[in-house]
Design a protein around this motif. Structure first.
Motif, PDB file in Angstrom:
ATOM      1  N   VAL A 114      29.991  55.442  -1.342  1.00 15.36           N
ATOM      2  CA  VAL A 114      30.663  55.130  -0.084  1.00 15.36           C
ATOM      3  C   VAL A 114      31.111  56.408   0.613  1.00 15.36           C
ATOM      4  O   VAL A 114      30.991  56.554   1.842  1.00 15.36           O
ATOM      5  N   THR A 146      26.983  48.828  -1.726  1.00 12.92           N
ATOM      6  CA  THR A 146      27.464  50.026  -1.041  1.00 12.92           C
ATOM      7  C   THR A 146      27.581  49.839   0.459  1.00 12.92           C
ATOM      8  O   THR A 146      28.608  50.191   1.066  1.00 12.92           O
ATOM      9  N   ALA A 151      31.084  49.835   2.299  1.00 14.27           N
ATOM     10  CA  ALA A 151      31.364  51.013   3.128  1.00 14.27           C
ATOM     11  C   ALA A 151      31.886  50.591   4.497  1.00 14.27           C
ATOM     12  O   ALA A 151      32.784  51.257   5.059  1.00 14.27           O
TER      13      ALA A 151
END
Length: 879
Positions: free
Chosen positions: A345, A381, A385
């Motif tokens: 991230v 991810t 994120a």
């Protein structure tokens, strides 16, 4: 501290390592233990708190912090513990072999290398960690501990034959659900433990198993991380799993870690695989001989490396931070950790425009802390994120507003939905609980954290309820454990409404004395529920029979020829021909009563029945006389006819022509009344005997419940009634009306009855009207006995005074004349024996005139008029 002792206590599962660490920590002035799971940390927190008191013990995890001001003993997850030991006298790291885990291993490695107690440090883990400890912590004293019990291979077993107190280990949500649903069908259900569940839900599911409410638990490999369960057997549904990158077979060490959960303290355990799953085309998993040997002997390949990542990176800028986090270790026993989601991230957002404004060590550190937010939702991810980026935009402005956080928590605080929906909400709430734990992220932090924890607890309760509802058939589970017990020990309870329960779970209902299985029972459960009910029935039926015999006799009734209780048949009633002592034929359900109690109950029913049959005493008297040879054949024949009519018979059907007149006083003493139209026993026309005869099934004619004097017309005439036009009247009351009519005729004849009877006379109709006969039906009833109404002449026009009353005449029916007038008051049919003067008319035959003085009828060559005619009735009425 350099002068503190370091001990590495290594060995297989069930060696008491955690218990030893707890004892050692409680012996010091302060201490801290790091655990791999929040669930395990909570378990140890409760144990230490029981020893040291609530004010001395703290629990610190990523989403929860219970930290009294004077706390000296800390139970933490590894991520939440102080990486240097916090200056505590005692520090321990549990399940230290997880330092070789690609995802979390670098955190365990950092604590193994750096977390130290002032006086004592303990490293707890598998014996495979020994070479790493020797290389990385050379000062550590190695302490080996043998397993308390034996672990042996039990081979493959069908899920339906899995022994109690077993765990089934699967490695996907779909497989966990399939196993749990199969166990619900076969064994009443299972608890479910998965990493995706909230800690509170896992706690409740584990408690469900530990308390014995279910005998099985289905879990992922999270079960191997220090969870202390009361297991006897571990069955693997699969021997391979997806590790985030590829599908691979478990290593023998991983197998041993999971299988080692079987057996507690000195009780031996077994492990094996599950076979024969319905609908499965794949071959069942099997251990190799080498794997079995390694697991049973606890001999596994030693670890050759641990994963490491820089625990104190520099925060000069984002590039420096990423570089330090990706830097390789210096020690040959350490390897750079695979890219974790926090680093992924960080690198993903470092390419975004928002990264341009992140400058300075303080801001870079704050940004890294935001990127370190755990991905509780397991969304990957990219999506995680975006959530962190949105969080960072709010944090750039300072703090998250309390209203904003409260609104986000409120959106998730809903318990509707299925298991997956609730899991998603719990994961999101855990993210907000973690955010609220940060000291500088949220305004009104304590209040917001309390709201997040309350929402998580509420959702966890709902999720636990959904899991239990879907995967646990508590009733079947209880019965599986109870059916092998002694009959008297089966915990079956009888509710006031007849429901049978086992520990509160309904198994059926007692309808009267018959056990009926619960309607929601499956086909597979019915046999087991019947067996459970039959084990408990003798005692329960005895209890019910004693209550009915002592207090419930008032609830008994006779219906359809049987004794019934609350609408349920108890015994069929059989009456002999003389209506003497009745006989009972109990329903077969009463055969389950013990012999002595059954005889006592039948005796109580018989006593009650004999008391109920008392209104039939006149019928018994008639039956006794009908069987008495001294009564004479003619009287006995008439008695049998009256008995067959259950107390009444029309004169037409009584056969009075065969009865000598000198026998009539004898019959009257027995209660028989010779009426104008019917022969009847008044005592048997009362409501009680009529209802009793109908309830016994002896007289199946329609029963007028209220036994009113007069009722409306019915298709089938009720017992004890005769037609009167559009109504029906009870025969004894009809006789009362007819007797009054004959008395009126006799009174008009004059004293002595020797004068010529008048052709017309008046009848007072107040009696039939008061009884309830309609005006149009009175002539029809009287016409049945030969009375004919002659309407009064109307007053002349202009005349004054009351109208003249209707006058009546009487003509007895001739022999052989049909009684059509009885039904509707219509004229009798014409004679069909020939013209007037036919010999059947007698000497005075012809046009229907009386054949003798005083209106007395003659007898034809065919004998007296048929029973039911008015000849004999008139003689009796006139004396």
């Amino acid at each position: 501290m350099s002068d503190g002792t370091i001990k590495a206590v290594l060995g297989p599962t069930n060696t008491g390592k955690t218990h030893l660490a707890i004892e050692r920590m409680c012996g010091h002035s302060s201490g801290m233990i790091g655990f791999p799971l929040r669930l395990l940390a909570r378990e140890v927190f409760d144990r230490v708190r029981a020893i040291k008191g609530d004010k001395m013990v703290a629990l610190i995890t990523g989403e929860e912090r219970i930290e009294p001001p004077d706390a000296r003993y800390f139970c933490c997850t590894v991520e939440a513990m102080d990486r240097l030991g916090g200056g505590h006298a005692f520090v321990a790291l549990d399940e230290a072999q997880l330092a070789a885990d690609p995802e979390r291993g670098h955190i365990f490695t950092d604590r193994l290398l750096n977390a130290r107690g002032r006086e004592e440090t303990m490293i707890l883990g598998s014996s495979t960690l020994e070479p790493m400890v020797k290389a990385l912590v050379p000062r550590a004293e190695l302490v080996g501990r043998p397993r308390f019990s034996t672990l042996s291979h039990a081979g493959s077993c069908k899920l339906s034959r899995l022994p109690p107190r077993s765990a089934v280990v699967a490695f996907s949500v779909e497989q966990v659900y399939a196993m749990a649903e199969a166990l619900r069908r076969f064994r009443g259900g299972a608890a479910v433990v998965m990493g995706a569940l909230s800690p509170e839900t896992r706690n409740k599911q584990v408690e469900l198993f530990q308390n014995g409410e279910v005998d099985y638990i289905v879990a992922t490999d999270a079960i191997g991380m220090g969870l202390n369960l009361d297991l006897d057997h571990v069955a693997f549904a699969s021997l391979s799993k997806f590790d985030g990158r590829r599908q691979r077979r478990l290593t023998p060490a991983e197998m041993g870690q999971i299988a080692g959960r079987a057996g507690r303290h000195q009780r031996d355990g077994t492990f094996g695989t599950v076979s024969g799953m319905r609908g499965s085309t794949a071959s069942p998993p099997e251990f190799t001989d080498e794997e079995v040997y390694a697991i049973e002997e606890h001999r596994f390949a030693p670890l050759t490396h641990l994963f490491w990542r820089e625990a104190e990176p520099r925060f000069d800028d984002l590039a420096t931070l990423v570089g330090d986090l990706e830097a390789p270790p210096d020690e040959p026993q350490l390897r750079a950790a695979p890219e974790a989601i926090d680093l992924a991230v960080l690198k993903r957002l470092a390419e975004e425009p928002l990264a341009q404004s992140i400058k300075g060590a303080g801001l870079v550190r704050r940004f890294w802390e935001a990127c370190s937010l755990p991905d509780f939702r397991a969304v990957g991810t990219e999506q995680h994120a975006r959530f962190v980026a949105r969080l960072w935009q709010d944090l750039c402005e300072g703090y998250l507003g309390a209203d904003y956080v409260a609104a986000r928590i409120a959106e998730l605080d809903r318990t509707q939905g299925d298991i997956d929906t609730l899991q998603g909400r719990i994961a999101a709430v855990r993210s907000w609980a973690y955010i609220c734990q940060r000291p500088d992220w949220v305004l009104a932090r304590d209040e917001m954290f309390a709201r997040a924890r309350a929402a998580e607890a509420k959702l966890s309760d709902a999720l636990h309820a959904r899991l239990t509802e879907r995967f646990v058939n508590r009733r079947t589970s209880l019965l599986m454990k109870s059916l092998g017990q002694d009959r008297s020990g089966l915990p079956v309870e009888l509710a006031p409404d007849g429901a049978l329960t086992v520990d509160g779970e309904p198994i059926g209902k007692l309808e009267g004395f018959r056990f009926v299985v619960a309607p929601d029972a499956t086909v597979a459960d019915r046999k087991m529920l019947l067996a459970a009910g039959e084990k408990a029935l003798p005692a329960l039926l005895t209890q019910r029979a004693q209550w009915v015999a002592s207090e419930g006799l008032g609830e008994l009734e006779l219906s359809e020829g049987a004794i019934q209780w609350n609408g349920h048949r108890l015994a069929q009633v059989e009456l002999p021909d003389d209506f003497g002592k009745p006989r009972l034929v109990p329903v077969r359900e009463l055969a389950l009563l013990p012999e002595l109690e059954r005889k006592q109950f039948e005796a109580a029913l018989l006593d009650w029945l004999e008391a109920q049959l008392e209104p039939l005493a006149p019928l018994r008297t008639l039956a006794a006389a009908a069987h008495d040879p001294a009564a004479g054949s003619e009287a006995r024949a008439l008695l049998h006819t009256v008995i067959a009519g259950h107390g009444s018979v029309s004169r037409e059907d009584a056969g009075l022509q065969h009865l000598p007149k000198e026998l009539r006083p004898y019959l009257r003493k027995l209660g028989v009344t010779f009426g104008a139209l019917d022969i009847f026993v008044p005592a048997l026309l009362k409501p009680a005997p009529r209802r009793l005869l109908h309830a016994l099934g002896i007289d199946r004619r329609p029963l007028e419940e209220a036994m009113l004097p007069v009722i409306g017309e019915q298709r089938h005439l009720p017992a004890g009634y005769r037609p009167a036009g559009s109504q029906a009247i009870r025969v004894d009351l009809a006789e009362k009306i007819l007797r009054a009519a004959f008395d009126a005729r006799a009174k008009a004849t004059g004293a002595g009855g020797k004068a010529k009877p008048p052709s017309q006379f008046a009848i007072d109709l107040s009696l039939p009207i008061s009884i309830g006969l309609e005006a149009g039906n009175i002539p029809r009833l009287l016409g049945s006995a030969g009375f004919k109404r002659q309407g009064a002449r109307a007053l002349a026009e202009g005349a004054f005074g009351p109208p003249a009353p209707d006058m009546w005449g009487w003509r007895p029916r001739r022999p052989g004349e049909r009684n059509d007038r009885n039904e509707r008051g219509a004229p009798a049919a014409k004679q069909r024996h020939g013209k007037p003067g036919h010999k059947c008319h007698g000497k005075g035959g012809g046009k229907g005139k009386p054949a003798a003085k005083g209106g007395k009828p003659r007898e034809s060559q065919h004998g007296p008029a048929r029973a039911g005619g008015a000849f004999d009735a008139l003689k009796e009425l006139l004396g």
